[in-house]
Each structure stands twice: as structure tokens, then as C-alpha cells.
Design a protein around this motif. Structure first.
Motif, PDB file in Angstrom:
ATOM      1  N   VAL A 370     -21.262  -2.554  -0.351  1.00  0.00           N
ATOM      2  CA  VAL A 370     -20.189  -2.065  -0.993  1.00  0.00           C
ATOM      3  C   VAL A 370     -20.125  -2.196  -2.409  1.00  0.00           C
ATOM      4  O   VAL A 370     -19.089  -1.868  -3.099  1.00  0.00           O
ATOM      5  CB  VAL A 370     -18.794  -2.715  -0.298  1.00  0.00           C
ATOM      6  CG1 VAL A 370     -18.767  -2.497   1.313  1.00  0.00           C
ATOM      7  CG2 VAL A 370     -18.810  -4.172  -0.537  1.00  0.00           C
ATOM      8  N   LYS A 371     -21.143  -2.739  -3.211  1.00  0.00           N
ATOM      9  CA  LYS A 371     -21.093  -2.925  -4.549  1.00  0.00           C
ATOM     10  C   LYS A 371     -22.359  -2.454  -5.459  1.00  0.00           C
ATOM     11  O   LYS A 371     -23.196  -1.611  -4.656  1.00  0.00           O
ATOM     12  CB  LYS A 371     -21.057  -4.473  -5.045  1.00  0.00           C
ATOM     13  CG  LYS A 371     -19.683  -5.195  -4.470  1.00  0.00           C
ATOM     14  CD  LYS A 371     -18.635  -4.809  -5.412  1.00  0.00           C
ATOM     15  CE  LYS A 371     -17.433  -5.417  -4.911  1.00  0.00           C
ATOM     16  NZ  LYS A 371     -16.308  -5.266  -5.563  1.00  0.00           N
ATOM     17  N   ALA A 372     -22.061  -2.346  -6.691  1.00  0.00           N
ATOM     18  CA  ALA A 372     -23.067  -1.436  -7.213  1.00  0.00           C
ATOM     19  C   ALA A 372     -24.373  -1.865  -7.291  1.00  0.00           C
ATOM     20  O   ALA A 372     -24.766  -3.043  -6.990  1.00  0.00           O
ATOM     21  CB  ALA A 372     -22.431  -1.456  -8.784  1.00  0.00           C
ATOM     22  N   MET A 387     -17.812 -10.621  -8.309  1.00  0.00           N
ATOM     23  CA  MET A 387     -16.459 -11.105  -8.148  1.00  0.00           C
ATOM     24  C   MET A 387     -15.299 -10.215  -8.646  1.00  0.00           C
ATOM     25  O   MET A 387     -15.667  -9.267  -9.489  1.00  0.00           O
ATOM     26  CB  MET A 387     -16.513 -12.556  -8.917  1.00  0.00           C
ATOM     27  CG  MET A 387     -16.676 -12.057 -10.518  1.00  0.00           C
ATOM     28  SD  MET A 387     -14.982 -11.997 -11.216  1.00  0.00           S
ATOM     29  CE  MET A 387     -15.700 -12.059 -12.815  1.00  0.00           C
ATOM     30  N   ASP A 388     -14.237 -10.152  -7.666  1.00  0.00           N
ATOM     31  CA  ASP A 388     -12.997  -9.483  -8.201  1.00  0.00           C
ATOM     32  C   ASP A 388     -11.893 -10.448  -8.325  1.00  0.00           C
ATOM     33  O   ASP A 388     -11.851 -11.447  -7.673  1.00  0.00           O
ATOM     34  CB  ASP A 388     -12.802  -8.469  -6.805  1.00  0.00           C
ATOM     35  CG  ASP A 388     -13.674  -7.247  -6.783  1.00  0.00           C
ATOM     36  OD1 ASP A 388     -14.453  -7.048  -8.003  1.00  0.00           O
ATOM     37  OD2 ASP A 388     -13.312  -6.369  -5.930  1.00  0.00           O
ATOM     38  N   VAL A 389     -11.263 -10.267  -9.430  1.00  0.00           N
ATOM     39  CA  VAL A 389      -9.878 -10.967  -9.678  1.00  0.00           C
ATOM     40  C   VAL A 389      -8.762 -10.252  -9.014  1.00  0.00           C
ATOM     41  O   VAL A 389      -8.602  -9.107  -9.594  1.00  0.00           O
ATOM     42  CB  VAL A 389      -9.798 -11.374 -11.049  1.00  0.00           C
ATOM     43  CG1 VAL A 389      -8.485 -12.239 -11.077  1.00  0.00           C
ATOM     44  CG2 VAL A 389     -10.934 -12.198 -11.611  1.00  0.00           C
ATOM     45  N   GLY A 395      -3.206  -6.092  -7.259  1.00  0.00           N
ATOM     46  CA  GLY A 395      -4.446  -5.937  -6.481  1.00  0.00           C
ATOM     47  C   GLY A 395      -5.723  -6.201  -7.527  1.00  0.00           C
ATOM     48  O   GLY A 395      -5.351  -7.190  -8.339  1.00  0.00           O
ATOM     49  N   GLU A 396      -6.677  -5.582  -7.379  1.00  0.00           N
ATOM     50  CA  GLU A 396      -7.928  -5.712  -8.418  1.00  0.00           C
ATOM     51  C   GLU A 396      -7.524  -5.565  -9.808  1.00  0.00           C
ATOM     52  O   GLU A 396      -7.284  -4.287 -10.166  1.00  0.00           O
ATOM     53  CB  GLU A 396      -8.807  -4.874  -7.718  1.00  0.00           C
ATOM     54  CG  GLU A 396     -10.231  -5.108  -8.683  1.00  0.00           C
ATOM     55  CD  GLU A 396     -11.553  -4.201  -8.474  1.00  0.00           C
ATOM     56  OE1 GLU A 396     -11.614  -3.954  -7.360  1.00  0.00           O
ATOM     57  OE2 GLU A 396     -12.053  -3.975  -9.640  1.00  0.00           O
ATOM     58  N   ILE A 397      -7.564  -6.659 -10.615  1.00  0.00           N
ATOM     59  CA  ILE A 397      -7.460  -6.574 -11.979  1.00  0.00           C
ATOM     60  C   ILE A 397      -8.681  -6.545 -12.730  1.00  0.00           C
ATOM     61  O   ILE A 397      -8.882  -6.013 -13.728  1.00  0.00           O
ATOM     62  CB  ILE A 397      -6.428  -7.432 -12.628  1.00  0.00           C
ATOM     63  CG1 ILE A 397      -5.923  -7.201 -14.006  1.00  0.00           C
ATOM     64  CG2 ILE A 397      -6.781  -8.955 -12.390  1.00  0.00           C
ATOM     65  CD1 ILE A 397      -4.447  -7.717 -14.297  1.00  0.00           C
TER      66      ILE A 397
HETATM   67 MG    MG Z   1     -13.995  -2.814  -8.829  1.00  0.00          MG
END
Ligand code: MG
Ligand code: 4AD
Length: 473
Positions: A370-372, A387-389, A395-397
Motif C-alpha cells: 500500500v506504500k511507495a 510512517m503516517d501522523v 486525519g493524515e497530516i
Molecule cells: Mg500519504
């Protein structure tokens, strides 16, 4: 006489002679003019003696007109302000026809945000957008200050690129060819002699620089042709992307947390007049909402909460476990199925941040699918060091990762993701000459401004929003 910004007028003592220039917000009793010059939220009250002023000038003192006033600061007799300006002379610089002003948002009454967006050329004149864009300025400055104070270098990454960093394929084409002229097809005839796009991220270029300058950051416009007409997506948004050599995922998470806390704290320390105005506005808006959707904390408390509390850090697998075992999931309240391997949807992120933890949450080690392509593969061969904050209400910032620094692995991953080697040969080459672990992230600037101002729609925190079917102004 010295021209003074209204923001500075309030610090001057009575008897001081000054000149101010600004726009008329209101004029009442043929005597009191509220003038705002944008330097701060407050307007200053100008008191005129209509018997001394030319009637022709008085007639032109109408809402929206620009004027310069020379006079003396005096203690105010009225309530609501400490000082006012007793005018000696008033000059109307640009008049504003009241009949036409009537049809615009300059007319002093409450306008809804949709109407304000339709008049984005004038909405800067409102208290609300003055506050938002002053805060946006201060946040930009704070971004540069944070990195400069810590020895990072500001890198200008290109706006036109030949590569798709995020591999999402949601890009705007850049061409000088005429689409109507069918004879002109083929990239050889095009300006750059190859397919080019507006950048979706400055990261790949930032990595090249980080692998020489050590610590860099970009801060520029970013373009995505995703057709998501949500309150959190723009086709043109600004992103801040730090990139650090000799650092790993843990360092990256710590940097993101420290950076976000710094920015929010900077707003609290430098933008209080505007924040208090936005807090009151936010509270009024909240009253209109059903009880269960109302905010538990006011805007200022929400900002303080970020500064004072540690972010929760959990890995993706733990996050999925929490979601699977939640009441919401058991009662089938989620629209999207929860199972290991899915990309978390905003309803899932919302649940974790706003219901379960009630705190900002960092989720790391996502499934590689699901990621790059550039994210570093973990030992388990299933996850990557992403990592997502996630922030309450937003939501995702932030999204970021440790980068794949091993040449062979990166080459293999780029092939799996169908990225042509001729697009990214230069990127791959950095892994051949003195490669090193490195990491970075992207902060969506408008999402930060939404959080800091309490504005609910991303179109209201960028001066001229670009969204599907909308590029006016
Ligand atoms: Mg993203
Ligand atoms: O998660 P994203 O796609 O990450 C990157 O672009 C990486 N290259 C960043 C990096 O590691 N250097 O985007 C980063 C952030 C998101 O978390 C979100 O805040 C914001 O950019 N963002 C958007 N903001 C407004 N409108 C959109 N369409 C956005 N897409 C992403």
C-alpha cells in the motif's frame, strides 16, 4: 508625518501624531470610522469632526473605500477600545460605490463560506480571511525558522519533472503542444523532448541533496490530479519535505513530532489575537452541529493539547488489531472492510485518533503493497519503514518513511512497481556512490493550517484553491 501600521498604533501613547492608511469597515453617526489595514485583526476607530471636513470627502467615506487619515492618538471615550484617532485630515484614496458594494461580501454582515469562496478576490478583506492568511504567513516563517535554527538547508526542488515520485499516476501533463493539432503528437516535438508533469513531491530531488548536504528541506507547491472533491484535498497544495542523511524511521518519527509541536506552539505564541477570534468563530459554528459531533475542546485547548501530550505510536499491525476488535467493526459500522493488508481508510484513522486514543497517532511499518516503491523494506519482507501522523479532525497530516538505501533492493522494487529505469536512473545511482540510511517526510501545509485555524474546508486556508472544475482567480 510618519505612516504607521494599525498593529503598531495600539502601542503608541496619547498625543502622538500619526498617519494611517487602510480600508473603511464601517462609518456611523457621521463621526466614527472603523479602519482596517490588514496588519492585525483589530480595526482602529477614527473620529472625525464633520463640521471641519469637506462634505464631498465625507460622502466618499463608505464601506470598502481606501483612506489615509492624519491625526492624533487620544484615549477613547467609548467602550471596546483603549485609544482612537482624532482626525485632522482624511484623504479618500479609492472610493467604493455603495450600490456595488451591496452586491459583494464587503457588505458588513455574515456571509457563508461558499459565497466568500466565490469572491475569493475580496475575501481577504474579511476578519476571518485576514486571520487565516496572517496565520498562514506566520506558519511559513516558523517552518523556515525551525529548520534554519537546526542546520537544515532549504532546497528548491523543480516544479516540472519527468518522474512520478509517489507512483500514483495522478499527474498534470506539462506540454507546449496543441492538443487540437494531431500532427504534433509524439514527445520528440514537445518542449522538453520527453513526457513531463507538474511535480507530486520534491522528495526524490531532496534525497539527492540530503546525500551531500546532510539535512535539507523543500517547501513548495505540489500538484495532484486526483479527482477527490473532499474537504481535505487540493489539486495544488504546499508541502514541506525534510530529508536527513544517516537517519532512520525512529529519528524521522521523532522529528515529525517535534516539528509539529514547534509549529503549533509558534502559533500560540505569535498569533493569539487571530486565534482568539477563530476560537470564538469555531465555538459558534460548533453550536450549529448536533451534540454528538461537537468538539470536546475549544480551538486554543486543542492546540495546547498537541503541544503538551506525547503522540501515540503504534505499528500498522497493532492498529489493524485495534480496529478489528472494535465495537464499530463488530457492529459493521465501517464502510470498508478491515483486514491486514488494507490501506487504512479515513474512517479507520478517524476512529483511532478521535475515538480510541483521543490523541495524535503515529502509525508505522505499513504493508509494502500500500506504500511507495522507495520505502525501506523491513526484515519481515512484508512491511516497509513507513510512517503516517494522524491528527484529530484532519486525519493524515504527515506521511514519510526511511528510504530504501540498498541498490539491489531498490532496483527490484522499482521494477515491481513498473517504474521505467530511464525515469529514475539518477535516483538509483545515489545508492551506488556512498549510500547511507536516510529518511524524511512530507507535511501537508494546508492541513496544518486547517488544524491551527479550526477551518473545516481546505479551500479556506489557501488563498486561491485549485480543485476539480475550479481554477478561478
Ligand atoms: Mg500519504
Ligand atoms: O503522503 P504523501 O503523498 O507523501 C509524499 O508525497 C512523500 N513524498 C513525502 C515524503 O516522504 N517526503 O503526502 C504528504 C502529505 C500528506 O500527509 C498530506 O498532509 C498532504 O501531503 N497531502 C495533501 N494535501 C492536500 N491535498 C492533497 N491532494 C494532498 N495529498 C497529500
Amino acid at each position: 508625518m510618519k505612516r504607521i501600521k494599525i498593529n503598531d498604533v495600539f502601542n503608541l501613547s496619547p498625543e502622538t501624531s500619526i498617519t494611517i492608511c487602510g480600508w473603511v469597515r464601517s462609518f456611523r453617526a457621521n463621526r466614527f470610522i472603523a479602519v482596517n489595514d490588514g496588519s492585525c485583526l483589530s480595526s482602529v476607530q477614527v473620529v472625525i469632526d464633520y463640521e471641519k471636513l469637506d462634505q464631498n470627502i465625507i460622502d466618499q467615506i463608505t464601506v470598502g473605500a481606501s483612506i489615509c487619515v492624519s491625526g492624533v492618538i487620544v484615549e477613547s471615550q467609548g467602550r471596546g477600545q483603549k485609544i482612537e484617532i482624532s482626525a485632522n485630515s482624511v484623504e479618500v484614496i479609492g472610493s467604493a460605490n455603495p450600490d456595488e458594494v451591496q452586491k459583494t461580501i464587503l457588505q458588513p454582515k455574515k456571509h457563508n463560506l461558499e459565497t466568500l469562496r466565490e469572491q475569493a478576490h475580496l475575501r481577504f478583506r474579511t476578519n476571518l480571511f485576514g486571520a487565516v492568511f496572517r496565520i498562514r504567513h506566520h506558519m511559513s516563517y516558523a517552518v523556515h525558522k525551525y529548520f534554519n535554527d537546526r542546520g537544515y538547508f532549504y532546497l528548491h526542488s523543480p516544479i516540472i519533472t519527468g518522474s512520478d515520485a509517489e507512483g500514483a499516476g495522478e499527474m498534470f501533463k506539462v506540454t507546449t503542444l496543441d492538443p487540437k493539432n494531431t500532427k504534433e503528437n509524439g514527445y520528440e516535438k514537445d518542449f522538453f523532448g520527453k513526457e513531463t508533469h507538474l511535480t507530486v513531491s520534491g522528495q526524490l530531488e531532496a534525497e539527492l541533496a540530503a546525500l551531500a548536504l546532510g539535512q535539507v528541506y523543500t517547501f513548495g507547491p505540489t500538484f495532484r490530479a486526483e479527482n477527490s472533491n473532499t474537504t481535505r484535498h487540493l489539486a495544488e497544495f504546499w508541502m514541506i519535505e525534510p530529508e536527513i542523511a544517516f537517519s532512520d524511521l525512529q529519528d524521522n518519527i521523532n522529528l515529525a513530532e517535534d516539528f509539529l509541536k514547534y509549529l503549533v506552539n509558534y502559533a500560540l505564541e505569535n498569533c493569539m489575537e487571530d486565534l482568539l477570534f477563530l476560537k470564538e468563530r469555531d465555538e459558534k459554528e460548533d453550536q450549529q452541529r448536533p451534540k454528538n459531533l461537537r468538539a470536546e475542546l475549544n480551538l486554543i485547548d486543542r492546540l495546547n493539547f498537541i503541544v503538551k501530550n506525547d503522540f501515540v505510536k503504534i505499528n500498522y499491525t497493532e492498529a489493524v488489531d485495534i480496529l478489528m476488535n472494535s465495537k464499530e467493526n463488530k457492529k459493521k459500522k465501517f464502510k470498508y472492510l478491515v483486514e491486514w493488508g488494507i490501506d487504512l481508510q479515513s474512517e479507520h484513522e478517524k476512529f483511532l485518533v478521535e475515538k480510541h486514543f483521543k490523541k495524535p497517532v503515529v502509525i508505522y511499518d505499513y504493508p509494502k503493497g500500500v506504500k511507495a516503491f522507495y520505502m525501506r523494506e523491513n526484515e519481515d519482507n512484508k512491511t516497509v519503514a513507513a510512517m503516517d501522523v494522524l491528527f484529530p479532525g484532519i486525519g493524515e497530516i504527515v506521511g514519510g518513511s526511511q528510504r530504501e538505501e540498498r541498490y539491489e533492493v531498490l532496483l527490484k522494487k522499482s521494477k515491481e512497481f513498473n517504474i521505467p529505469e530511464e525515469h529514475i536512473w539518477w535516483y538509483l545511482e545515489t545508492r551506488k556512490f556512498g549510500t547511507t540510511p536516510h529518511a524524511g517526510f512530507g507535511l501537508g501545509f494546508e492541513r496544518l493550517i486547517m488544524f491551527v485555524t479550526g477551518m473545516q474546508n481546505i479551500r479556506d486556508v489557501i488563498p486561491f484553491p485549485r480543485t476539480p472544475k475550479n481554477a478561478e482567480f
